[in-house]
Design a protein around this motif. Sequence first.
Motif, mmCIF file in Angstrom:
data_model
loop_
_atom_site.group_PDB
_atom_site.id
_atom_site.type_symbol
_atom_site.label_atom_id
_atom_site.label_comp_id
_atom_site.label_asym_id
_atom_site.label_seq_id
_atom_site.Cartn_x
_atom_site.Cartn_y
_atom_site.Cartn_z
ATOM 1 N N ASN A 165 -3.493 -5.165 5.586
ATOM 2 C CA ASN A 165 -1.989 -5.063 5.051
ATOM 3 C C ASN A 165 -2.245 -4.392 3.812
ATOM 4 O OD1 ASN A 165 -0.568 -6.120 7.109
ATOM 5 N ND2 ASN A 165 -0.370 -8.305 5.961
ATOM 6 N N ARG A 166 -3.190 -4.807 2.775
ATOM 7 C CA ARG A 166 -3.474 -3.912 1.655
ATOM 8 C C ARG A 166 -3.832 -2.520 1.953
ATOM 9 N NH1 ARG A 166 -7.204 -2.442 -2.181
ATOM 10 N NH2 ARG A 166 -6.742 -3.318 -4.520
ATOM 11 N N ALA A 167 -4.826 -2.163 2.940
ATOM 12 C CA ALA A 167 -5.001 -1.011 3.217
ATOM 13 C C ALA A 167 -3.866 -0.385 3.603
ATOM 14 C CB ALA A 167 -6.137 -0.991 4.211
ATOM 15 N N LYS A 168 -2.719 -0.765 4.493
ATOM 16 C CA LYS A 168 -1.794 -0.295 5.020
ATOM 17 C C LYS A 168 -0.800 0.126 3.697
ATOM 18 C CE LYS A 168 0.224 -2.793 8.142
ATOM 19 N NZ LYS A 168 0.702 -3.522 9.147
ATOM 20 N N ALA A 228 1.638 3.961 0.166
ATOM 21 C CA ALA A 228 1.682 4.417 -1.204
ATOM 22 C C ALA A 228 1.221 5.723 -1.714
ATOM 23 C CB ALA A 228 1.261 3.423 -2.053
ATOM 24 N N GLU A 229 0.334 6.289 -1.217
ATOM 25 C CA GLU A 229 -0.341 7.578 -1.570
ATOM 26 C C GLU A 229 0.533 8.537 -0.601
ATOM 27 O OE1 GLU A 229 -4.417 10.057 -0.961
ATOM 28 O OE2 GLU A 229 -4.691 7.992 -0.753
ATOM 29 N N GLU A 230 0.904 8.451 0.532
ATOM 30 C CA GLU A 230 1.678 9.223 1.356
ATOM 31 C C GLU A 230 3.120 9.223 0.518
ATOM 32 O OE1 GLU A 230 3.466 9.809 5.639
ATOM 33 O OE2 GLU A 230 1.726 8.796 5.366
ATOM 34 N N VAL A 231 3.779 8.326 0.343
ATOM 35 C CA VAL A 231 4.982 8.175 -0.367
ATOM 36 C C VAL A 231 5.142 8.837 -1.732
ATOM 37 C CG1 VAL A 231 6.770 6.594 -1.389
ATOM 38 C CG2 VAL A 231 5.889 6.292 0.888
ATOM 39 N N PHE A 232 3.913 8.485 -2.656
ATOM 40 C CA PHE A 232 4.036 9.096 -3.842
ATOM 41 C C PHE A 232 3.592 10.625 -3.727
ATOM 42 C CE2 PHE A 232 2.761 4.610 -5.537
ATOM 43 C CZ PHE A 232 4.152 4.322 -5.675
ATOM 44 N N ALA A 233 2.925 11.010 -3.018
ATOM 45 C CA ALA A 233 2.662 12.485 -2.845
ATOM 46 C C ALA A 233 3.919 13.215 -2.359
ATOM 47 C CB ALA A 233 1.543 12.934 -1.709
ATOM 48 N N GLU A 252 9.942 -0.290 -2.729
ATOM 49 C CA GLU A 252 10.556 -0.754 -1.181
ATOM 50 C C GLU A 252 10.386 0.405 -0.144
ATOM 51 O OE1 GLU A 252 12.430 -2.973 -4.481
ATOM 52 O OE2 GLU A 252 12.336 -0.741 -4.039
ATOM 53 N N GLU A 253 10.073 1.578 -0.744
ATOM 54 C CA GLU A 253 9.895 2.729 0.266
ATOM 55 C C GLU A 253 8.610 2.532 0.752
ATOM 56 O OE1 GLU A 253 10.351 5.975 2.730
ATOM 57 O OE2 GLU A 253 12.136 4.779 1.817
ATOM 58 N N VAL A 254 7.553 2.259 -0.129
ATOM 59 C CA VAL A 254 6.317 2.030 0.285
ATOM 60 C C VAL A 254 6.108 1.088 1.126
ATOM 61 C CG1 VAL A 254 3.967 1.280 -0.869
ATOM 62 C CG2 VAL A 254 5.477 2.837 -2.084
ATOM 63 N N ALA A 255 6.944 -0.291 1.027
ATOM 64 C CA ALA A 255 6.902 -1.240 1.900
ATOM 65 C C ALA A 255 7.235 -0.773 3.341
ATOM 66 C CB ALA A 255 7.700 -2.503 1.568
ATOM 67 N N ARG A 256 8.373 -0.072 3.467
ATOM 68 C CA ARG A 256 8.959 0.318 4.610
ATOM 69 C C ARG A 256 8.023 1.284 5.477
ATOM 70 N NH1 ARG A 256 10.341 4.428 7.087
ATOM 71 N NH2 ARG A 256 10.311 5.953 5.373
ATOM 72 N N LYS A 257 7.367 2.112 4.757
ATOM 73 C CA LYS A 257 6.440 2.963 5.178
ATOM 74 C C LYS A 257 5.071 2.320 5.768
ATOM 75 C CE LYS A 257 4.758 7.253 5.714
ATOM 76 N NZ LYS A 257 5.765 8.455 6.626
ATOM 77 N N GLY A 259 6.700 -6.244 4.518
ATOM 78 C CA GLY A 259 7.731 -6.642 3.664
ATOM 79 C C GLY A 259 7.490 -6.431 2.167
ATOM 80 N N ILE A 260 8.435 -6.388 1.457
ATOM 81 C CA ILE A 260 8.170 -6.039 -0.282
ATOM 82 C C ILE A 260 7.445 -7.126 -0.630
ATOM 83 C CG2 ILE A 260 10.230 -7.260 -0.878
ATOM 84 C CD1 ILE A 260 8.697 -3.900 -2.277
ATOM 85 N N GLY A 261 7.460 -8.373 -0.334
ATOM 86 C CA GLY A 261 6.762 -9.434 -0.806
ATOM 87 C C GLY A 261 5.147 -9.306 -0.675
ATOM 88 N N THR A 262 4.870 -8.687 0.480
ATOM 89 C CA THR A 262 3.522 -8.505 0.890
ATOM 90 C C THR A 262 2.909 -7.352 -0.075
ATOM 91 O OG1 THR A 262 3.505 -8.756 3.229
ATOM 92 C CG2 THR A 262 1.759 -7.422 2.534
ATOM 93 N N VAL A 263 3.799 -6.322 -0.453
ATOM 94 C CA VAL A 263 3.594 -5.225 -1.530
ATOM 95 C C VAL A 263 3.170 -6.124 -2.778
ATOM 96 C CG1 VAL A 263 4.290 -3.317 -2.953
ATOM 97 C CG2 VAL A 263 4.487 -3.574 -0.312
ATOM 98 N N PHE A 264 4.076 -6.973 -3.203
ATOM 99 C CA PHE A 264 3.993 -7.476 -4.667
ATOM 100 C C PHE A 264 2.744 -8.675 -4.822
ATOM 101 C CE2 PHE A 264 8.308 -5.948 -5.336
ATOM 102 C CZ PHE A 264 7.927 -4.692 -6.298
ATOM 103 N N ARG A 265 2.559 -9.005 -3.518
ATOM 104 C CA ARG A 265 1.519 -10.228 -3.311
ATOM 105 C C ARG A 265 0.044 -9.424 -3.666
ATOM 106 N NH1 ARG A 265 3.378 -13.003 0.163
ATOM 107 N NH2 ARG A 265 2.920 -11.815 2.146
ATOM 108 N N HIS A 266 -0.172 -8.348 -3.071
ATOM 109 C CA HIS A 266 -1.376 -7.401 -3.366
ATOM 110 C C HIS A 266 -1.239 -6.699 -4.653
ATOM 111 C CE1 HIS A 266 -3.237 -8.321 0.382
ATOM 112 N NE2 HIS A 266 -2.098 -7.905 0.943
#
Length: 195
Positions: free
Chosen positions: A17-20, A25-30, A39-44, A48-55
Amino acid sequence: MTSPDPGRPLRADAQRNRAKVLAAAEEVFAVQGTSAPTEEVARKAGVGIGTVFRHFPTKESLLEAVLVALVERLAAEARELGSAADPGAAFFGFFSRVVSQAATKQAVTEALAEVGVDAREATGRAGPGLKAAIGVLLQRAQEAGAVRDDIVPGEVLALLAGMSYAAGRAGARGDVLRIAFDGMRPREGRAAGSA
């Protein structure tokens, strides 16, 4: 930045999940810039957004991790290319890839600077490995006669920084890279019409 609890290794699913999240994030920010919502990073990433914030508890920690991952990936690629069959192609190809990723790296670096994070400090562990690997690429390209023997690693790093800045700011790539490459080649290996 590593997991929230650096003393405990991540489970395999958490590592995936962290790798995903980092790849997304790299793709979205690029594509959308560093102001893109988390939220866009989580969707891509398909999490879930909770997974993003957990890491990555903050957007800054996510941006920092993206930058560190980019530098670590470039260092690994440069190390791998250090034994390439064609050292000249390996050197110039790697140089081109670094410059092509400049806009993303620059945007992330600037976003981190805005919140007081020093990109050099953030990439501290990975930076020396990248520099050393570039030194090996340069030495092998010089030994193969593809790069002038009077160029030192510091000059290559300065050229990479300058070309990356130009690519990130002005979109300068193709012809500018050709000119830089022509200047690094031994006189007999330069393109027709060069002085």
